[in-house]
Design an enzyme around this catalytic site. Structure first.
Site, PDB file in Angstrom:
ATOM      1  N   ARG A 112       0.890  -1.181   0.000  1.00  0.00           N
ATOM      2  CA  ARG A 112       0.000   0.000   0.000  1.00  0.00           C
ATOM      3  C   ARG A 112       0.915   1.213   0.000  1.00  0.00           C
ATOM      4  NH1 ARG A 112      -5.343   1.151   3.564  1.00  0.00           N
ATOM      5  NH2 ARG A 112      -6.069  -0.246   1.923  1.00  0.00           N
ATOM      6  N   HIS A 139      -7.142   0.843  -6.617  1.00  0.00           N
ATOM      7  CA  HIS A 139      -7.391  -0.072  -5.488  1.00  0.00           C
ATOM      8  C   HIS A 139      -8.082  -1.327  -6.063  1.00  0.00           C
ATOM      9  CE1 HIS A 139      -7.696  -1.439  -1.515  1.00  0.00           C
ATOM     10  NE2 HIS A 139      -8.550  -0.588  -0.993  1.00  0.00           N
ATOM     11  N   GLN A 142     -10.060  -3.958  -3.896  1.00  0.00           N
ATOM     12  CA  GLN A 142     -11.348  -3.447  -3.460  1.00  0.00           C
ATOM     13  C   GLN A 142     -12.402  -3.610  -4.560  1.00  0.00           C
ATOM     14  OE1 GLN A 142     -12.184  -1.916  -0.341  1.00  0.00           O
ATOM     15  NE2 GLN A 142     -14.192  -2.320  -1.197  1.00  0.00           N
ATOM     16  N   ASP A 234     -17.318   6.952  -1.685  1.00  0.00           N
ATOM     17  CA  ASP A 234     -16.069   6.785  -0.935  1.00  0.00           C
ATOM     18  C   ASP A 234     -15.760   8.121  -0.272  1.00  0.00           C
ATOM     19  OD1 ASP A 234     -13.579   5.973   0.004  1.00  0.00           O
ATOM     20  OD2 ASP A 234     -12.593   6.005  -1.951  1.00  0.00           O
ATOM     21  N   CYS A 274     -16.403   1.460   0.278  1.00  0.00           N
ATOM     22  CA  CYS A 274     -15.235   0.615   0.551  1.00  0.00           C
ATOM     23  C   CYS A 274     -14.838   0.650   2.016  1.00  0.00           C
ATOM     24  CB  CYS A 274     -14.068   1.045  -0.323  1.00  0.00           C
ATOM     25  SG  CYS A 274     -13.603   2.764  -0.065  1.00  0.00           S
ATOM     26  N   ARG A 302     -13.552  -9.072   0.661  1.00  0.00           N
ATOM     27  CA  ARG A 302     -12.149  -8.721   0.373  1.00  0.00           C
ATOM     28  C   ARG A 302     -11.255  -9.952   0.561  1.00  0.00           C
ATOM     29  NH1 ARG A 302     -10.231  -3.541   0.935  1.00  0.00           N
ATOM     30  NH2 ARG A 302      -8.279  -4.500   0.285  1.00  0.00           N
TER      31      ARG A 302
HETATM   32  N1   CP Z   1     -11.318  -0.510   2.133  1.00  0.00           N
HETATM   33  C1   CP Z   1     -10.053  -0.576   2.594  1.00  0.00           C
HETATM   34  O1   CP Z   1      -9.086  -0.778   1.836  1.00  0.00           O
HETATM   35  O2   CP Z   1      -9.933  -0.457   3.944  1.00  0.00           O
HETATM   36  P1   CP Z   1      -8.576  -0.251   4.765  1.00  0.00           P
HETATM   37  O3   CP Z   1      -8.041   1.097   4.407  1.00  0.00           O
HETATM   38  O4   CP Z   1      -8.999  -0.360   6.216  1.00  0.00           O
HETATM   39  O5   CP Z   1      -7.617  -1.338   4.380  1.00  0.00           O
HETATM   40  N1  NVA Z   2     -10.052   6.437  -1.428  1.00  0.00           N
HETATM   41  C1  NVA Z   2      -9.708   6.031  -0.083  1.00  0.00           C
HETATM   42  C2  NVA Z   2      -9.909   4.546   0.063  1.00  0.00           C
HETATM   43  C3  NVA Z   2      -9.588   3.994   1.428  1.00  0.00           C
HETATM   44  C4  NVA Z   2      -9.730   2.511   1.477  1.00  0.00           C
HETATM   45  C5  NVA Z   2      -8.269   6.424   0.218  1.00  0.00           C
HETATM   46  O1  NVA Z   2      -7.406   6.251  -0.653  1.00  0.00           O
HETATM   47  O2  NVA Z   2      -8.012   6.912   1.326  1.00  0.00           O
END
Ligand code: CP
Ligand code: NVA
Length: 315
Positions: A112, A139, A142, A234, A274, A302
């Site tokens: 990430r 993502h 997701q 989101d 998400c 997930r």
């Molecule tokens: N939806 C998602 O990726 O959640 P987290 O940021 O908690 O991993």
């Molecule tokens: N769009 C959000 C998704 C979190 C899972 C972010 O990148 O923070």
């Protein structure tokens, strides 16, 4: 539910960086494998036996971290967690050097990151699979879980209409790539300066022509949700964009998913997010906690979808 046979593997790329590297056939197959893993988890208990995967996170996570850790271990694999929330990747040594070292010890990288190019560089430097656990741009884990959830709810994705309301962000981009591959109509409503990336839009539309999917852009959320089977939103301020939060809270106000907006969607439509959600901003409590909300099913799925991703990368 799933229509693709498990007997005929479709050749897959070595990494999952955006979702665009997968063909429509491979994407369909992945959802079929996900359904099989969910129904028969014991059949996959040895898939990652003896394999170690590095989980590198530059940003916080609840769902992604736990579902990868539990999923990998339930398939016989092991996890090495590298917390990079305090120091960005590339600061102490180059991204390529980190990746080349990791490759000598582990069989895969799940990361990430703040910048998509970090993932691209890791994938270009190593032979081992690299999986995007969220970047500034995409993502994919997701979005795959989201379409699996929709397939569970509605039985068939072809021709399904999904509205995405809010920021044209990482989640939106991956929904676009995967809607195009799965024959889904995706109706996206964003404020003018927050529309999805023009290249992602063009690439998705190119694939959509093959699958009869549609990728449509709107400014008015009321127009986008008309008659759809699912409404998705989101966070208005994604991780890494915190400096813009004050401005965004104003700009996105008309894009809140609330009772009034959901009333314009299809009669049996579901609400998707998400998570994490910002209650009272992009969605009201009433909708997030209401009977049409499938957000916890998305979270649960997930894990199954990520197990399917790893299954296909290591078979
Ligand atoms: N939806 C998602 O990726 O959640 P987290 O940021 O908690 O991993
Ligand atoms: N769009 C959000 C998704 C979190 C899972 C972010 O990148 O923070």
């Amino acid at each position: 539910m799933a229509t693709t046979t498990l007997a005929a593997p479709v050749l897959a790329p070595n990494d999952l960086l955006t979702g665009a590297e997968w063909s429509p056939a491979h994407t369909r197959e992945l959802l079929a494998i996900t359904a099989d893993i969910k129904a028969n988890p014991a059949s996959y208990a040895d898939t990652l036996r003896g394999k170690f995967l590095a989980l590198i996170f530059e940003k916080p996570s609840l769902r992604t971290r736990v579902t990868f850790e539990v999923g990998i271990q339930s398939m016989g694999g092991h996890v090495v967690f590298l917390d990079h929330t305090q120091a960005r990747l590339g600061e102490r040594e180059s991204i390529a050097d980190v990746a080349r070292n990791l490759e000598r010890w582990v069989q895969g990288i799940v990361a990430r990151v703040y910048e998509q190019r970090v993932l691209d560089e890791m994938a270009a430097t190593t032979e081992i699979p690299v999986v995007n656990a969220l970047s500034d741009k995409f993502h994919p884990c997701q979005a795959l879980a989201d379409f699996f959830t929709l397939e569970e709810k509605f039985g068939n994705l072809k021709g399904l209409k999904l509205a995405y309301v809010g920021d044209g962000n990482n989640v939106c981009h991956s929904l676009m790539y995967l809607a195009a591959r799965l024959g889904v109509t995706l109706r996206i409503a964003t404020p003018e300066n927050y529309a999805p990336d023009a290249d992602v839009t063009a690439d998705s539309r190119r694939v959509a022509k093959e699958t009869k999917a549609k990728i449509e852009l709107f400014a008015d959320p009321r127009e986008a949700v008309e008659d759809v089977q699912a409404v998705y939103t989101d966070s208005w301020t994604s991780m890494g964009f915190e400096a813009e939060e004050k401005v965004r809270k104003e700009v996105f106000k008309p894009y809140q998913v609330n009772r009034k907006l959901m009333a314009l969607a299809g009669r049996d439509s579901v609400f998707m997010h998400c998570l994490p959600a910002h209650r009272g901003y992009e969605v009201t409590n009433e909708i997030l906690d209401g009977s049409r909300s499938v957000v916890l099913d998305q979270s649960e799925n997930r894990m199954y979808v990520q197990k399917a991703i790893l299954h296909t990368l290591y078979r």
